[in-house]
Structures are given as C-alpha cells and as structure tokens.
Scaffold this motif. Sequence first.
Motif, PDB file in Angstrom:
ATOM      1  N   MET A  27       0.818  -1.215   0.000  1.00 24.53           N
ATOM      2  CA  MET A  27       0.000   0.000   0.000  1.00 24.53           C
ATOM      3  C   MET A  27       0.854   1.268   0.000  1.00 24.53           C
ATOM      4  SD  MET A  27      -2.918  -1.343   2.654  1.00 24.53           S
ATOM      5  CE  MET A  27      -1.749  -2.116   3.748  1.00 24.53           C
ATOM      6  N   ASN A  28       2.158   1.103  -0.141  1.00 23.12           N
ATOM      7  CA  ASN A  28       3.082   2.239  -0.175  1.00 23.12           C
ATOM      8  C   ASN A  28       3.070   3.032   1.135  1.00 23.12           C
ATOM      9  OD1 ASN A  28       5.118   3.547  -1.691  1.00 23.12           O
ATOM     10  ND2 ASN A  28       3.736   5.235  -2.179  1.00 23.12           N
ATOM     11  N   HIS A  29       2.820   2.335   2.227  1.00 25.44           N
ATOM     12  CA  HIS A  29       2.811   2.997   3.536  1.00 25.44           C
ATOM     13  C   HIS A  29       4.225   3.208   4.040  1.00 25.44           C
ATOM     14  CE1 HIS A  29      -1.527   1.557   4.606  1.00 25.44           C
ATOM     15  NE2 HIS A  29      -1.501   2.561   3.754  1.00 25.44           N
ATOM     16  N   ASN A  30       4.437   4.329   4.716  1.00 23.75           N
ATOM     17  CA  ASN A  30       5.755   4.599   5.286  1.00 23.75           C
ATOM     18  C   ASN A  30       5.967   3.872   6.609  1.00 23.75           C
ATOM     19  OD1 ASN A  30       6.589   6.301   3.229  1.00 23.75           O
ATOM     20  ND2 ASN A  30       5.725   8.111   4.201  1.00 23.75           N
ATOM     21  N   SER A  31       4.927   3.807   7.435  1.00 22.12           N
ATOM     22  CA  SER A  31       5.086   3.278   8.795  1.00 22.12           C
ATOM     23  C   SER A  31       4.658   1.818   8.875  1.00 22.12           C
ATOM     24  CB  SER A  31       4.223   4.097   9.771  1.00 22.12           C
ATOM     25  OG  SER A  31       4.652   5.437   9.793  1.00 22.12           O
ATOM     26  N   MET A  32       5.448   1.051   9.615  1.00 19.32           N
ATOM     27  CA  MET A  32       5.128  -0.357   9.838  1.00 19.32           C
ATOM     28  C   MET A  32       5.367  -0.705  11.298  1.00 19.32           C
ATOM     29  SD  MET A  32       6.485  -2.141   6.310  1.00 19.32           S
ATOM     30  CE  MET A  32       5.545  -3.656   6.575  1.00 19.32           C
ATOM     31  N   TYR A  33       4.652  -1.727  11.795  1.00 21.38           N
ATOM     32  CA  TYR A  33       4.625  -2.034  13.226  1.00 21.38           C
ATOM     33  C   TYR A  33       4.603  -3.545  13.440  1.00 21.38           C
ATOM     34  CZ  TYR A  33       2.574   2.662  12.938  1.00 21.38           C
ATOM     35  OH  TYR A  33       2.335   3.982  12.636  1.00 21.38           O
ATOM     36  N   TRP A  34       5.139  -3.944  14.567  1.00 23.93           N
ATOM     37  CA  TRP A  34       4.984  -5.314  15.027  1.00 23.93           C
ATOM     38  C   TRP A  34       4.347  -5.296  16.408  1.00 23.93           C
ATOM     39  CZ3 TRP A  34       5.055  -9.789  12.690  1.00 23.93           C
ATOM     40  CH2 TRP A  34       5.791  -9.944  11.506  1.00 23.93           C
ATOM     41  N   TYR A  35       3.285  -6.117  16.563  1.00 21.22           N
ATOM     42  CA  TYR A  35       2.596  -6.273  17.838  1.00 21.22           C
ATOM     43  C   TYR A  35       2.610  -7.744  18.223  1.00 21.22           C
ATOM     44  CZ  TYR A  35       0.410  -1.674  17.077  1.00 21.22           C
ATOM     45  OH  TYR A  35       0.173  -0.344  16.859  1.00 21.22           O
ATOM     46  N   ARG A  36       2.466  -7.977  19.517  1.00 19.09           N
ATOM     47  CA  ARG A  36       2.153  -9.306  19.988  1.00 19.09           C
ATOM     48  C   ARG A  36       0.834  -9.233  20.750  1.00 19.09           C
ATOM     49  NH1 ARG A  36       6.175 -11.882  24.277  1.00 19.09           N
ATOM     50  NH2 ARG A  36       4.315 -13.118  24.688  1.00 19.09           N
ATOM     51  N   GLN A  37       0.087 -10.327  20.669  1.00 23.49           N
ATOM     52  CA  GLN A  37      -1.210 -10.363  21.339  1.00 23.49           C
ATOM     53  C   GLN A  37      -1.287 -11.613  22.191  1.00 23.49           C
ATOM     54  OE1 GLN A  37      -4.857 -10.619  18.935  1.00 23.49           O
ATOM     55  NE2 GLN A  37      -5.845  -9.251  20.390  1.00 23.49           N
ATOM     56  N   SER A  87       2.903 -16.528  21.405  1.00 23.12           N
ATOM     57  CA  SER A  87       1.953 -15.441  21.229  1.00 23.12           C
ATOM     58  C   SER A  87       1.459 -15.436  19.786  1.00 23.12           C
ATOM     59  CB  SER A  87       2.633 -14.099  21.539  1.00 23.12           C
ATOM     60  OG  SER A  87       1.693 -13.040  21.577  1.00 23.12           O
ATOM     61  N   VAL A  88       0.545 -14.534  19.514  1.00 23.28           N
ATOM     62  CA  VAL A  88       0.161 -14.241  18.136  1.00 23.28           C
ATOM     63  C   VAL A  88       0.802 -12.912  17.768  1.00 23.28           C
ATOM     64  CG1 VAL A  88      -1.702 -13.840  16.510  1.00 23.28           C
ATOM     65  CG2 VAL A  88      -2.040 -15.440  18.403  1.00 23.28           C
ATOM     66  N   TYR A  89       1.513 -12.899  16.659  1.00 24.48           N
ATOM     67  CA  TYR A  89       2.232 -11.707  16.228  1.00 24.48           C
ATOM     68  C   TYR A  89       1.535 -11.092  15.018  1.00 24.48           C
ATOM     69  CZ  TYR A  89       5.925 -13.164  19.356  1.00 24.48           C
ATOM     70  OH  TYR A  89       6.627 -13.501  20.491  1.00 24.48           O
ATOM     71  N   THR A 109       0.764 -14.256  12.817  1.00 22.29           N
ATOM     72  CA  THR A 109       1.558 -15.486  12.908  1.00 22.29           C
ATOM     73  C   THR A 109       1.363 -16.047  14.307  1.00 22.29           C
ATOM     74  OG1 THR A 109       3.268 -14.778  11.339  1.00 22.29           O
ATOM     75  CG2 THR A 109       3.870 -16.475  12.936  1.00 22.29           C
ATOM     76  N   ARG A 110       0.911 -17.295  14.368  1.00 25.51           N
ATOM     77  CA  ARG A 110       0.705 -17.940  15.665  1.00 25.51           C
ATOM     78  C   ARG A 110       1.947 -18.748  16.006  1.00 25.51           C
ATOM     79  NH1 ARG A 110      -3.491 -16.162  13.471  1.00 25.51           N
ATOM     80  NH2 ARG A 110      -5.391 -15.747  14.629  1.00 25.51           N
ATOM     81  N   LEU A 111       2.681 -18.286  17.017  1.00 26.08           N
ATOM     82  CA  LEU A 111       3.962 -18.876  17.383  1.00 26.08           C
ATOM     83  C   LEU A 111       3.841 -19.576  18.727  1.00 26.08           C
ATOM     84  CD1 LEU A 111       7.052 -19.217  16.960  1.00 26.08           C
ATOM     85  CD2 LEU A 111       7.316 -17.070  18.220  1.00 26.08           C
ATOM     86  N   THR A 112       4.311 -20.805  18.758  1.00 28.77           N
ATOM     87  CA  THR A 112       4.387 -21.564  20.007  1.00 28.77           C
ATOM     88  C   THR A 112       5.835 -21.932  20.246  1.00 28.77           C
ATOM     89  OG1 THR A 112       2.178 -22.482  19.682  1.00 28.77           O
ATOM     90  CG2 THR A 112       3.614 -23.604  21.253  1.00 28.77           C
ATOM     91  N   VAL A 113       6.324 -21.638  21.444  1.00 28.80           N
ATOM     92  CA  VAL A 113       7.687 -21.996  21.830  1.00 28.80           C
ATOM     93  C   VAL A 113       7.603 -23.023  22.950  1.00 28.80           C
ATOM     94  CG1 VAL A 113       9.939 -21.191  22.610  1.00 28.80           C
ATOM     95  CG2 VAL A 113       8.481 -19.686  21.230  1.00 28.80           C
ATOM     96  N   THR A 114       8.168 -24.189  22.699  1.00 28.08           N
ATOM     97  CA  THR A 114       8.074 -25.273  23.702  1.00 28.08           C
ATOM     98  C   THR A 114       9.375 -25.444  24.471  1.00 28.08           C
ATOM     99  OG1 THR A 114       8.767 -26.912  22.073  1.00 28.08           O
ATOM    100  CG2 THR A 114       6.397 -26.482  22.278  1.00 28.08           C
TER     101      THR A 114
END
Lengths: 114, 108
Positions: A27-37, A87-89, A109-114
């Motif tokens: 979308m030609n956006h300048n800003s990008m972010y990473w969240y965890r939920q 978490s879900v990222y 992205t659903r990440l599981t760390v065992t």
Amino acid sequence: NAGVTQTPKFQVLKTGQSMTLQCAQDMNHNSMYWYRQDPGMGLRLIYYSASEGTTDKGEVPNGYNVSRLNKREFSLRLESAAPSQTSVYFCASSVPGPASYEQYFGPGTRLTVT
Amino acid sequence: GQQVMQIPQYQHVQEGEDFTTYCNSSTTLSNIQWYKQRPGGHPVFLIQLVKSGEVKKQKRLTFQFGEAKKNSSLHITATQTTDVGTYFCAERDDKIIFGKGTRLHILP
C-alpha cells in the motif's frame, strides 16, 4: 492489492531456536509495526518503523530485533526463542502524520515456543 | 507514557440487547481510534475521533469522544451475532497504543 501479508501463519519452535517473521505491505505505507497479542493483554507494540531506514522500540522490545529491509518489508527476529514469546504476532502498516488514520493489519503469525 | 484503560474486560449480552464499552485515560488524548477483532481474526479499523465531544455513527454503532478528551465510548444498539468479537480503543501519536479490549459475547 494484497494489503499486509505475513509469513509463516503458524510456527512451533523449541526454546533457544531462532526465527524471522516476515511482513510485507503493498500500500506504499511509510510506517510499519509489530505487535504481539496475548490473552487478556490486548495488543502490545514490540517495534515500529516510522519510515524506511528507521526503527524504534515499543512497549515490549526485549528478546526481539527488527529490520526495515525496504519500504515494503519489515521483519521481526527472535534470536533465542523463549516460552514467554508464545503469542500471536501481528504486523501492521499505516500512513504517518496527523492526517492519517487507521493501521492495516496482517493475518497474524501464531507462534508456540516449547 | 500513553495508556488507555478499557472497561469492561468481558461482556455477555442477549442478542438484541445493547452493548457499551468505555475507554478512559488519565491524560488528554489527541485522538481515539476504535478497532474490532473477530475471533481468530486480525484487528480492523472502525473509526477515529479527534474533536472534543465528537459523536459519530455507523449503522448500529455510536462512537463518542468526551468533552475533556479523556474518555470515549462505543455503543452498539440491538446487538447481532455478527457483533461478536473484541473491541479495542487506541490512541494514535507517533505510534498507536491499544487498550486491552472488551470481549463481547452474544447469547442467542
């Protein structure tokens, strides 16, 4: 327009393994972010990039690194995964500045760390 | 730093009943955004409020921004099963900080 895409959709890691989560937007956006939920914790900002070539820490940056590869792509790296990083990222992008509005989110992205 | 508090954390309503979620801040907010996340999905932008006392409507959804710009609310009239999900408020500054959300369950 695909919007914001994330890979992989699911991942299982063992403690100590490393991996990179990929995010791209068309979308030609300048800003990008990473969240965890996490359950009951809402969305917590890990890192963000206001523009190509810049990155800044969010609320919970420890244990993560990011790379703004170009305007389209923003990756999140876990160098040594820990169970607390299960978490879900979500990756998101937006147009910066006071006139802009929403963030557009990827599917997660659903990440599981065992 | 920025922080917005949302109440309630969970809400169960009978289908057809109204629902309201509240967002509060100890500091003056420059704006407030609302997002909806369906179960298993990703957050989707609903609206942004900027002006003191602003009220906006989207069909059965009414959004308000307080006169002091320290609180906001989302009201849904006559809930439907499609309203199920988590509703988040967020303040947008150089980054967007989200509240913890209100999870809405609809009982048929």
